[in-house]
Design a protein around this motif. Structure first.
Motif, mmCIF file in Angstrom:
data_model
loop_
_atom_site.group_PDB
_atom_site.id
_atom_site.type_symbol
_atom_site.label_atom_id
_atom_site.label_comp_id
_atom_site.label_asym_id
_atom_site.label_seq_id
_atom_site.Cartn_x
_atom_site.Cartn_y
_atom_site.Cartn_z
ATOM 1 N N PRO A 79 0.811 -1.214 0.000
ATOM 2 C CA PRO A 79 0.000 0.000 0.000
ATOM 3 C C PRO A 79 0.849 1.271 0.000
ATOM 4 O O PRO A 79 1.887 1.330 0.664
ATOM 5 C CB PRO A 79 -0.818 -0.116 1.292
ATOM 6 N N LEU A 80 0.399 2.268 -0.742
ATOM 7 C CA LEU A 80 1.153 3.502 -0.912
ATOM 8 C C LEU A 80 0.973 4.424 0.284
ATOM 9 O O LEU A 80 -0.014 4.344 1.012
ATOM 10 C CB LEU A 80 0.683 4.219 -2.181
ATOM 11 N N GLU A 81 1.937 5.318 0.459
ATOM 12 C CA GLU A 81 1.855 6.308 1.528
ATOM 13 C C GLU A 81 0.732 7.298 1.244
ATOM 14 O O GLU A 81 0.464 7.627 0.080
ATOM 15 C CB GLU A 81 3.186 7.045 1.667
ATOM 16 N N PRO A 82 0.072 7.816 2.293
ATOM 17 C CA PRO A 82 -1.063 8.720 2.092
ATOM 18 C C PRO A 82 -0.767 9.946 1.233
ATOM 19 O O PRO A 82 -1.619 10.369 0.437
ATOM 20 C CB PRO A 82 -1.443 9.121 3.518
ATOM 21 N N ASN A 83 0.444 10.518 1.350
ATOM 22 C CA ASN A 83 0.734 11.713 0.541
ATOM 23 C C ASN A 83 0.774 11.377 -0.943
ATOM 24 O O ASN A 83 0.357 12.184 -1.790
ATOM 25 C CB ASN A 83 2.040 12.370 0.993
ATOM 26 N N HIS A 86 -2.805 10.828 -2.082
ATOM 27 C CA HIS A 86 -3.437 12.140 -2.289
ATOM 28 C C HIS A 86 -3.137 12.654 -3.698
ATOM 29 O O HIS A 86 -4.028 13.164 -4.398
ATOM 30 C CB HIS A 86 -2.920 13.121 -1.232
ATOM 31 N N ARG A 87 -1.897 12.508 -4.143
ATOM 32 C CA ARG A 87 -1.512 12.944 -5.488
ATOM 33 C C ARG A 87 -2.223 12.119 -6.562
ATOM 34 O O ARG A 87 -2.608 12.653 -7.611
ATOM 35 C CB ARG A 87 -0.002 12.836 -5.665
ATOM 36 N N VAL A 181 -9.592 10.685 -1.608
ATOM 37 C CA VAL A 181 -10.788 11.467 -1.917
ATOM 38 C C VAL A 181 -10.542 12.957 -1.707
ATOM 39 O O VAL A 181 -11.073 13.796 -2.447
ATOM 40 C CB VAL A 181 -11.973 10.947 -1.072
ATOM 41 N N ASP A 182 -9.713 13.307 -0.713
ATOM 42 C CA ASP A 182 -9.337 14.714 -0.543
ATOM 43 C C ASP A 182 -8.541 15.193 -1.756
ATOM 44 O O ASP A 182 -8.726 16.320 -2.234
ATOM 45 C CB ASP A 182 -8.505 14.899 0.724
ATOM 46 N N GLY A 183 -7.613 14.353 -2.243
ATOM 47 C CA GLY A 183 -6.851 14.721 -3.426
ATOM 48 C C GLY A 183 -7.751 14.920 -4.630
ATOM 49 O O GLY A 183 -7.523 15.823 -5.450
ATOM 50 N N TYR A 184 -8.777 14.090 -4.730
ATOM 51 C CA TYR A 184 -9.741 14.226 -5.830
ATOM 52 C C TYR A 184 -10.570 15.496 -5.691
ATOM 53 O O TYR A 184 -11.026 16.061 -6.688
ATOM 54 C CB TYR A 184 -10.656 13.000 -5.858
#
Length: 252
Positions: A79-83, A86-87, A181-184
């Motif tokens: 799994p990828l890091e949250p930052n 976000h991108r 979803v915040d990144g979206y």
């Protein structure tokens, strides 16, 4: 120099693609009945500022020629890091926004159709189709593109990039889901609809594999009995059992 005179490097990693090879700075893969529509869609996205592999016609063997995108597959680091998630969410938003207004006409092969499709979408936005090269993020394998909806496409991408899979840590998955979803930049309507739609989307993937096994449709029929069927059945259960966690994460 023709492709036949150059070394061909077989590329691995996909589940459903036929033989795909790298030849220099290009990728060669089978030309499909949908390839004209796919290449046109990619050209439109590129004109609208999205970084995508462009098509360059056919080679002497009749194969589709695409740009080769260097880097590593996101699935290798999942799994990828949250930052980073976000991108990715922001990239999916750019793809959807750039697709707005593109005519739906064309020849497409959408494996899991959405209800009332109104937007051209990739339809397989997942870690196994994202190439990472430093700060560059590029989605590849657009053969399944076609009419869908923001919500249906987003639900599948959210399951993958939030890593909502059996055995995952629920808190960590919820954190990644919120980051995606915040990144979206999803609005309230999308956030409220997403949790239940993720369950439906995971179930639809399992149903595709099961029906393909029953009908002998390949490669999905074989995938059903080699672990993918169990994986998506488990994913559907995992997402459904933790709906309240996803809702809380998306309401922050």
């Amino acid at each position: 120099m023709s492709a036949g005179q150059q070394d061909e490097e077989v590329l691995h990693g996909g589940n459903a693609s036929a033989r795909v090879v790298r030849v220099g700075s290009t990728v060669r893969k089978p030309w499909l009945p949908t390839s004209d529509s796919t290449v046109s869609y990619l050209r439109t996205l590129h004109r609208r500022g999205v970084d995508v592999p462009l098509g360059h016609g056919r080679d002497e063997q009749g194969r589709l020629v695409l740009d080769y995108v260097p880097g590593t597959m996101a699935m290798d680091g999942a799994p990828l890091e949250p930052n980073l998630v976000h991108r990715v969410g922001a990239l999916v938003r750019r793809i959807h926004d750039a697709s707005a207004g593109v005519p739906l006409r064309g020849r497409w092969d959408v494996l899991i159709p959405a209800e009332r499709p109104d937007l051209l979408c990739h339809n397989d936005l997942a870690t196994w189709n994202l190439v990472i090269d430093g700060d560059r993020l590029v989605f590849i394998d657009w053969d399944g593109a076609g009419p869908s909806t923001r919500l249906w496409d987003l639900a599948y991408a959210a399951v993958s990039f939030a890593h909502l899979f059996p055995g995952a840590d629920v808190h960590d998955s919820a954190t990644r889901l919120a980051a995606f979803v915040d990144g979206y930049g999803a609005d309230r309507e999308l956030r409220e609809a997403l949790p239940r739609t993720m369950v439906r989307r995971a179930a639809a993937m399992h149903d595709l594999l099961r029906r393909s096994h029953e009908s002998g449709r390949q490669p999905w029929g074989t995938m059903y009995v080699t672990g993918h069927g169990d994986h998506w059945a488990g994913t559907r259960t995992f997402v459904d059992e933790h709906l309240d966690d996803w809702r809380r994460a998306l309401a922050r």
